[in-house]
Each structure stands twice: as C-alpha cells, then as structure tokens.
Write a protein that holds these residues in place. Sequence first.
Motif, PDB file in Angstrom:
ATOM      1  N   ALA A 124      48.956 -44.192  -9.160  1.00 26.34           N
ATOM      2  CA  ALA A 124      48.845 -44.035  -7.702  1.00 26.34           C
ATOM      3  C   ALA A 124      50.088 -44.583  -7.003  1.00 26.34           C
ATOM      4  N   ILE A 125      50.691 -45.610  -7.566  1.00 28.56           N
ATOM      5  CA  ILE A 125      51.893 -46.204  -6.975  1.00 28.56           C
ATOM      6  C   ILE A 125      53.081 -45.284  -7.211  1.00 28.56           C
ATOM      7  N   LEU A 126      53.171 -44.726  -8.409  1.00 32.22           N
ATOM      8  CA  LEU A 126      54.243 -43.775  -8.714  1.00 32.22           C
ATOM      9  C   LEU A 126      54.203 -42.592  -7.757  1.00 32.22           C
ATOM     10  N   GLU A 127      53.012 -42.140  -7.432  1.00 33.11           N
ATOM     11  CA  GLU A 127      52.854 -41.001  -6.527  1.00 33.11           C
ATOM     12  C   GLU A 127      53.217 -41.361  -5.091  1.00 33.11           C
ATOM     13  N   ALA A 128      52.897 -42.557  -4.666  1.00 32.96           N
ATOM     14  CA  ALA A 128      53.102 -42.961  -3.270  1.00 32.96           C
ATOM     15  C   ALA A 128      54.536 -43.363  -2.952  1.00 32.96           C
ATOM     16  N   ALA A 129      55.272 -43.845  -3.928  1.00 34.29           N
ATOM     17  CA  ALA A 129      56.618 -44.369  -3.675  1.00 34.29           C
ATOM     18  C   ALA A 129      57.641 -43.246  -3.535  1.00 34.29           C
ATOM     19  N   SER A 130      58.648 -43.494  -2.720  1.00 29.91           N
ATOM     20  CA  SER A 130      59.702 -42.502  -2.502  1.00 29.91           C
ATOM     21  C   SER A 130      60.783 -42.539  -3.575  1.00 29.91           C
ATOM     22  N   HIS A 131      60.887 -43.653  -4.316  1.00 32.79           N
ATOM     23  CA  HIS A 131      61.929 -43.823  -5.323  1.00 32.79           C
ATOM     24  C   HIS A 131      61.339 -44.444  -6.591  1.00 32.79           C
ATOM     25  N   ARG A 132      62.121 -44.417  -7.659  1.00 26.65           N
ATOM     26  CA  ARG A 132      61.709 -45.013  -8.931  1.00 26.65           C
ATOM     27  C   ARG A 132      62.709 -46.078  -9.353  1.00 26.65           C
ATOM     28  N   ALA A 133      62.185 -47.104 -10.013  1.00 28.66           N
ATOM     29  CA  ALA A 133      63.024 -48.146 -10.608  1.00 28.66           C
ATOM     30  C   ALA A 133      62.686 -48.196 -12.088  1.00 28.66           C
ATOM     31  N   PRO A 134      63.606 -48.615 -12.921  1.00 27.53           N
ATOM     32  CA  PRO A 134      63.295 -48.756 -14.340  1.00 27.53           C
ATOM     33  C   PRO A 134      62.161 -49.758 -14.564  1.00 27.53           C
ATOM     34  N   HIS A 135      61.611 -49.737 -15.737  1.00 27.33           N
ATOM     35  CA  HIS A 135      60.519 -50.631 -16.160  1.00 27.33           C
ATOM     36  C   HIS A 135      60.903 -52.080 -15.883  1.00 27.33           C
ATOM     37  N   HIS A 136      59.916 -52.896 -15.520  1.00 25.36           N
ATOM     38  CA  HIS A 136      60.233 -54.305 -15.224  1.00 25.36           C
ATOM     39  C   HIS A 136      60.778 -55.020 -16.454  1.00 25.36           C
ATOM     40  N   GLY A 137      60.375 -54.592 -17.649  1.00 30.14           N
ATOM     41  CA  GLY A 137      60.909 -55.183 -18.881  1.00 30.14           C
ATOM     42  C   GLY A 137      62.372 -54.849 -19.119  1.00 30.14           C
ATOM     43  N   GLU A 138      62.879 -53.868 -18.372  1.00 30.55           N
ATOM     44  CA  GLU A 138      64.290 -53.479 -18.466  1.00 30.55           C
ATOM     45  C   GLU A 138      65.079 -53.988 -17.249  1.00 30.55           C
ATOM     46  N   ASN A 139      64.564 -55.041 -16.607  1.00 31.49           N
ATOM     47  CA  ASN A 139      65.216 -55.607 -15.417  1.00 31.49           C
ATOM     48  C   ASN A 139      65.390 -54.563 -14.322  1.00 31.49           C
ATOM     49  N   GLY A 140      64.357 -53.751 -14.118  1.00 27.13           N
ATOM     50  CA  GLY A 140      64.425 -52.636 -13.174  1.00 27.13           C
ATOM     51  C   GLY A 140      64.800 -53.028 -11.762  1.00 27.13           C
ATOM     52  N   VAL A 141      64.232 -54.095 -11.242  1.00 26.71           N
ATOM     53  CA  VAL A 141      64.547 -54.525  -9.872  1.00 26.71           C
ATOM     54  C   VAL A 141      66.019 -54.909  -9.780  1.00 26.71           C
ATOM     55  N   ALA A 142      66.483 -55.705 -10.703  1.00 27.52           N
ATOM     56  CA  ALA A 142      67.883 -56.150 -10.681  1.00 27.52           C
ATOM     57  C   ALA A 142      68.834 -54.967 -10.790  1.00 27.52           C
ATOM     58  N   ARG A 143      68.506 -54.006 -11.634  1.00 30.24           N
ATOM     59  CA  ARG A 143      69.391 -52.852 -11.809  1.00 30.24           C
ATOM     60  C   ARG A 143      69.495 -52.036 -10.523  1.00 30.24           C
ATOM     61  N   VAL A 144      68.385 -51.845  -9.847  1.00 30.22           N
ATOM     62  CA  VAL A 144      68.428 -51.078  -8.590  1.00 30.22           C
ATOM     63  C   VAL A 144      69.190 -51.861  -7.524  1.00 30.22           C
ATOM     64  N   ILE A 145      68.925 -53.148  -7.409  1.00 29.48           N
ATOM     65  CA  ILE A 145      69.637 -53.964  -6.413  1.00 29.48           C
ATOM     66  C   ILE A 145      71.141 -53.935  -6.675  1.00 29.48           C
ATOM     67  N   GLU A 146      71.532 -54.041  -7.929  1.00 29.60           N
ATOM     68  CA  GLU A 146      72.959 -53.973  -8.265  1.00 29.60           C
ATOM     69  C   GLU A 146      73.551 -52.644  -7.820  1.00 29.60           C
ATOM     70  N   ARG A 147      72.834 -51.520  -8.052  1.00 30.62           N
ATOM     71  CA  ARG A 147      73.307 -50.208  -7.622  1.00 30.62           C
ATOM     72  C   ARG A 147      73.411 -50.129  -6.101  1.00 30.62           C
ATOM     73  N   LEU A 148      72.401 -50.649  -5.412  1.00 25.07           N
ATOM     74  CA  LEU A 148      72.426 -50.624  -3.949  1.00 25.07           C
ATOM     75  C   LEU A 148      73.590 -51.421  -3.390  1.00 25.07           C
ATOM     76  N   LEU A 149      73.839 -52.593  -3.948  1.00 29.18           N
ATOM     77  CA  LEU A 149      74.939 -53.422  -3.476  1.00 29.18           C
ATOM     78  C   LEU A 149      76.300 -52.807  -3.810  1.00 29.18           C
ATOM     79  N   ALA A 150      76.397 -52.183  -4.963  1.00 27.43           N
ATOM     80  CA  ALA A 150      77.661 -51.567  -5.372  1.00 27.43           C
ATOM     81  C   ALA A 150      78.021 -50.374  -4.491  1.00 27.43           C
ATOM     82  N   SER A 151      76.999 -49.731  -3.918  1.00 31.87           N
ATOM     83  CA  SER A 151      77.267 -48.543  -3.096  1.00 31.87           C
ATOM     84  C   SER A 151      77.595 -48.887  -1.642  1.00 31.87           C
ATOM     85  N   ARG A 152      77.574 -50.153  -1.306  1.00 35.70           N
ATOM     86  CA  ARG A 152      77.874 -50.571   0.081  1.00 35.70           C
ATOM     87  C   ARG A 152      79.338 -50.577   0.363  1.00 35.70           C
TER      88      ARG A 152
END
Length: 140
Positions: free
Chosen positions: A112-140
């Motif tokens: 239900a969360i996958l369906e509701a969210a506008s974006h995807r992040a990698p699995h939490h076991g793969e440091n998904g939050v950190a990887r997305v934040i790094e991408r967001l900061l790098a694109s600034r």
Amino acid sequence: GNDPWAKSGEPPLAAVTDQLVKIMVGHPTFTLDELRVILEARFSPRLEVSSSGSVFAEMTAPGAEKGQALARLCAELGIDQPHTAAFGDQHNDLGMLRWVGRGYAMANADPAILEAASHRAPHHGENGVARVIERLLASR
C-alpha cells in the motif's frame, strides 16, 4: 464476524480519548491487516488506525499523524510543500508520503505504501535513505 469485541462490548475509550496519545493493539490470532480492518470499522473516524510494521496496530487521536505534523512544522518554518521529501515503509507513513513534495517508499515497503508514494528508494538494508539523500544533494 471477526470482531473480537462483538460479545464483550466496546472498550471504554470515551473516558480517555481527551488524554489519548497512542494505543497499541495486538491480537493472538488476527493478522496485522485483519486487526487494522477491524479497528478501522469499529473506531474510525474517532481514532486514526495505522501500523508501523510491528505486530501491533496503532490508534491515535484524529489528526495525530505524520503528514499533518509535517505540514504544521513546514508552515512554522516557512518551507513550501514542493520542497519537502520523506521516506516511509509502513501504514503510519501514508499521510506523510502523500503530503510531501517527494514521497519515497522504501523498496521493502508494504504494498500500500509502494502504491501511494510518488518515488522509490532502495531497500533500507542497502542504505536506501542515504543513497537518495546523496543523489538529491549532488543534484543541487
């Protein structure tokens, strides 16, 4: 039906709802999804029903959810909604993921969360939050 309170009557929540922060509800035989459906049928809209992935359903006062809290905080800080992002994987994250400009569901999120969210992040076991934040900061 499958309502565990059908015979015993509704728990006396009216006496404590003005002091309610959160009620955790578990059951020895119902699945978490079954329990959430039962609680929503019995208590919504007087109480919000969600879960954080544990074996317990969570009930809180109406409006006591992450999306509304984040909206209030952003209003106080002067942060516009399109400039916000959040990460989640369970039902208690739904309001937040729907409110933010970029709602990231973790790869291991509830369907239900996958369906509701506008974006995807990698699995939490793969440091998904950190990887997305790094991408967001790098694109600034």
